[in-house]
Scaffold this active site. Structure first.
Site, PDB file in Angstrom:
ATOM      1  N   GLU A 242      37.135  -6.435  53.428  1.00 22.33           N
ATOM      2  CA  GLU A 242      36.159  -5.863  52.492  1.00 22.33           C
ATOM      3  C   GLU A 242      36.655  -5.478  51.173  1.00 22.33           C
ATOM      4  OE1 GLU A 242      32.820  -2.074  52.141  1.00 22.33           O
ATOM      5  OE2 GLU A 242      34.194  -2.240  54.075  1.00 22.33           O
TER       6      GLU A 242
ATOM      7  N   GLU B 247      33.246   0.215  61.800  1.00 19.29           N
ATOM      8  CA  GLU B 247      33.824   1.046  60.654  1.00 19.29           C
ATOM      9  C   GLU B 247      34.418   2.323  61.317  1.00 19.29           C
ATOM     10  OE1 GLU B 247      32.084   0.085  56.399  1.00 19.29           O
ATOM     11  OE2 GLU B 247      30.513   1.045  57.725  1.00 19.29           O
TER      12      GLU B 247
ATOM     13  N   ASN C   2      30.343  -5.308  48.116  1.00 19.61           N
ATOM     14  CA  ASN C   2      28.922  -4.281  48.216  1.00 19.61           C
ATOM     15  C   ASN C   2      28.265  -4.503  47.036  1.00 19.61           C
ATOM     16  OD1 ASN C   2      29.695  -2.088  50.331  1.00 19.61           O
ATOM     17  ND2 ASN C   2      31.590  -2.501  49.365  1.00 19.61           N
TER      18      ASN C   2
ATOM     19  N   ASP D  52      25.229  -2.298  55.905  1.00 18.82           N
ATOM     20  CA  ASP D  52      26.288  -1.287  55.841  1.00 18.82           C
ATOM     21  C   ASP D  52      25.687   0.218  56.193  1.00 18.82           C
ATOM     22  OD1 ASP D  52      28.779  -0.311  55.482  1.00 18.82           O
ATOM     23  OD2 ASP D  52      28.617  -0.111  53.121  1.00 18.82           O
TER      24      ASP D  52
ATOM     25  N   GLU E 275      27.469  -6.642  51.549  1.00 13.65           N
ATOM     26  CA  GLU E 275      27.089  -5.690  52.246  1.00 13.65           C
ATOM     27  C   GLU E 275      26.245  -4.765  51.559  1.00 13.65           C
ATOM     28  OE1 GLU E 275      30.352  -3.333  53.789  1.00 13.65           O
ATOM     29  OE2 GLU E 275      31.451  -5.169  54.445  1.00 13.65           O
TER      30      GLU E 275
END
Length: 555
Positions: free
Chosen positions: A335, A510, A394, A453, A426
């Site tokens: 990520e 996560e 993101n 997310d 995400e």
């Protein structure tokens, strides 16, 4: 005449400085006392309170009309209630035409009697020099960076009450610009004048108020117990809401004065910080100053003052946090996260700058910068003959208000000639706008892999999975930590994972911080995890070393 009204009037009946009118439902207006020789009274004798409109300065016509409407409204309220517990007093300060044609400040006070709603008194007198001074103080905008005019009067107030404690209260109208846009600036100005006149009724000899800037007001008040501050704010809130039935909300900030020798501006800043802290909070409209607010405000100012230069000079850096296969103990993705490496302050925590950027919109430019860094990295891996790992980037909620970000992503894909399967997207699931959902669906239709997310926090729930356009669900770290502590909680996690897989969605966990968490997730069927147990976010160079030198490297 009502007993209390008569008592109020008798004090002034022999006063040559006060002109008194009485109104009753049967006979209309009548003069009770011919005082106040400086005032041009012809229109008032003929028309009563309505005669004010012929005497008032042109720029105060709206204020005059607003006062007359307020008197009528309060009179109707008394009539509807038939009897009231308190005498109603409605006051306004106006510059009226005098006998010689000059303009002089006059106080106009209407007293609506208790139990006799068909009668009222109106008293008009010339204001004293001190009253004029205070009125000008309230009406004129005092710059909040240097409110000397207000500070001098506040110092005198505190000297008069040496035994009292004092606090500064700031308030404004939330989203006042919207009111100006919808109703016009004239209405907005009239509303602010209405506030000033209302504050005059609310505030006594232990308070002083001023208009700082635009729709921001501040007052200083003496108090003994904290509850007195609350009661004053609640009184102000009641009196100032409801202007012309326009919907609006007031937000207040309180800063207690701990040291009278300290400059008042410091406490004014504190009240401003407290006021800002409750902006947008639907459940709270009063904020109280804390010392950490000043530090946060200074940090926010530093961020905003330096963000443009930081972007131009490449101070923002892409960090990668590995995603691991639990069963294979190998890196299978990453990520991309933004970090700020300042030349003097070093590495600045994203908790310091991301919230500021989300608020001021700069997050859009930062996101796009990180997207490009991710694409450049994937391209470099390909040029080096390395099979790339998928990198997720993101997309902030700010982007979801506009569809142009989808084209930006496509342009980057074309610019760096990389397969879309290596750039994953995400997004935090949201219920904000139907249009946002359409943009998310469009991303999927254009071939991007979509990751939801923060699943399990906020709005995200099992209900969102029914028609979701997402391909992968990322379990929020809070969801994992909250439910791992009990047997029942573990069953909820297990069920969530199994149900998600049953409807064809992949899952990433996560915030995995322990081996026990990793083993439990693997047992439940979730094989991909990221978190401090495996690795923290790291610079690209460190990521490449960790990935390429790992004994289970590759895809």
């Amino acid at each position: 005449m009502d007993g209390r009204m008569l008592e109020a009037a008798q004090i002034l009946l022999s006063d040559e400085g006060t002109f008194i009118l009485e109104w009753n439902r049967t006979d209309g207006w009548a003069v009770v006392n011919e005082g106040c020789p400086s005032l041009d009274k012809a229109a008032l004798r003929e028309k009563g309170l309505e005669g004010l409109s012929e005497l008032v300065r042109p720029e105060e016509v709206e204020l005059c009309h607003g006062y007359q409407e307020d008197v009528a409204r309060r009179l109707r309220a008394v009539a509807e209630a038939q009897r009231t517990e308190k005498q109603r007093r409605v006051s306004v300060d106006l510059r009226l035409r005098s006998v010689d044609g000059t303009d002089i400040f006059y106080t106009v006070e209407a007293y609506i009697g208790t139990g006799l709603p068909e009668r009222m008194l109106v008293m008009i007198r010339e204001m004293s020099a001190e009253e004029i001074y205070r009125t000008k103080l309230a009406r004129n905008i005092t710059n909040d960076k240097n409110p000397e005019f207000f500070s001098e009067e506040a110092a005198r107030l505190m000297q008069r009450f040496p035994e009292k404690k004092f606090a500064l209260i700031q308030f404004d109208v939330e989203r006042f610009k919207v009111i100006n846009e919808q109703y016009g600036e004239e209405t907005g100005d009239a509303m602010l004048s209405f506030f000033i006149e209302r504050l005059k009724l609310v505030c006594g000899d232990k308070q002083l108020y001023v208009r700082l800037s635009a729709d921001v007001f501040m007052l200083i008040t003496a108090y003994e117990q904290d509850v007195e501050i609350i009661e004053l704010i609640e009184h102000i809130n009641r009196e100032l809401l409801g202007y012309q039935n326009i919907p609006y909300r007031l937000v207040f900030g309180v800063c207690k004065i701990a040291d009278r020798s300290e400059k008042l501006r410091r406490y004014g800043d504190g009240a401003a910080f407290a006021r800002q802290s409750v902006k947008g909070n639907a459940l709270q409209y009063i904020g109280y100053y804390r010392e950490d607010m000043r530090a946060r405000a200074n940090d926010s100012k530093f961020v905003e003052d330096n963000m443009e230069k930081a972007l131009q000079e490449g101070q923002f850096e892409m960090f990668l946090q590995p995603k691991y296969s639990i069963s294979g103990n190998r890196i299978v993705g990453a990520e991309a996260l933004a970090r700020w490496r300042h030349p003097k302050r070093g590495l600045i925590s994203p908790a310091c700058f991301i919230p500021v950027f989300e608020k001021n919109g700069f997050v859009i430019r930062l996101d796009q910068y990180i997207w490009e860094q991710a694409c450049m990295t994937i391209r470099q891996w390909m040029d080096d003959g390395i099979t790339p790992l998928p990198v997720s980037v993101n997309v902030s909620r700010r982007h979801l208000k506009y569809g142009s970000f989808v084209d930006v992503l496509d342009d980057l894909i074309r610019k760096y000639q990389i397969p879309k399967k290596y750039l994953e997207i995400e997004i935090t699931e949201t219920i904000e706008e139907t249009q946002s959902v359409e943009y998310i669906k469009e991303l999927g239709e254009r071939g991007y892999k979509l990751l939801m997310d923060d699943f399990g926090s906020g709005y995200s729930s099992l209900n969102t999975l029914k028609d979701t356009p997402f391909d992968v669900i990322k379990i929020d770290r809070g969801f994992l930590q909250d439910f791992m502590g009990s047997g029942r909680g573990q069953e909820i996690v297990r069920y969530t994972i199994q149900m998600t897989q049953a409807i064809g969605l992949d899952m990433v966990a996560e915030g995995v911080e322990t081996k026990d968490q990793a083993d439990f997730l693997s047992e439940c069927g979730c094989d991909i995890a990221q978190g401090f147990y495996y690795a923290k976010p790291m610079p690209l160079e460190d990521f490449n070393k960790k990935w390429l030198n790992h004994k289970f490297c590759g895809i």
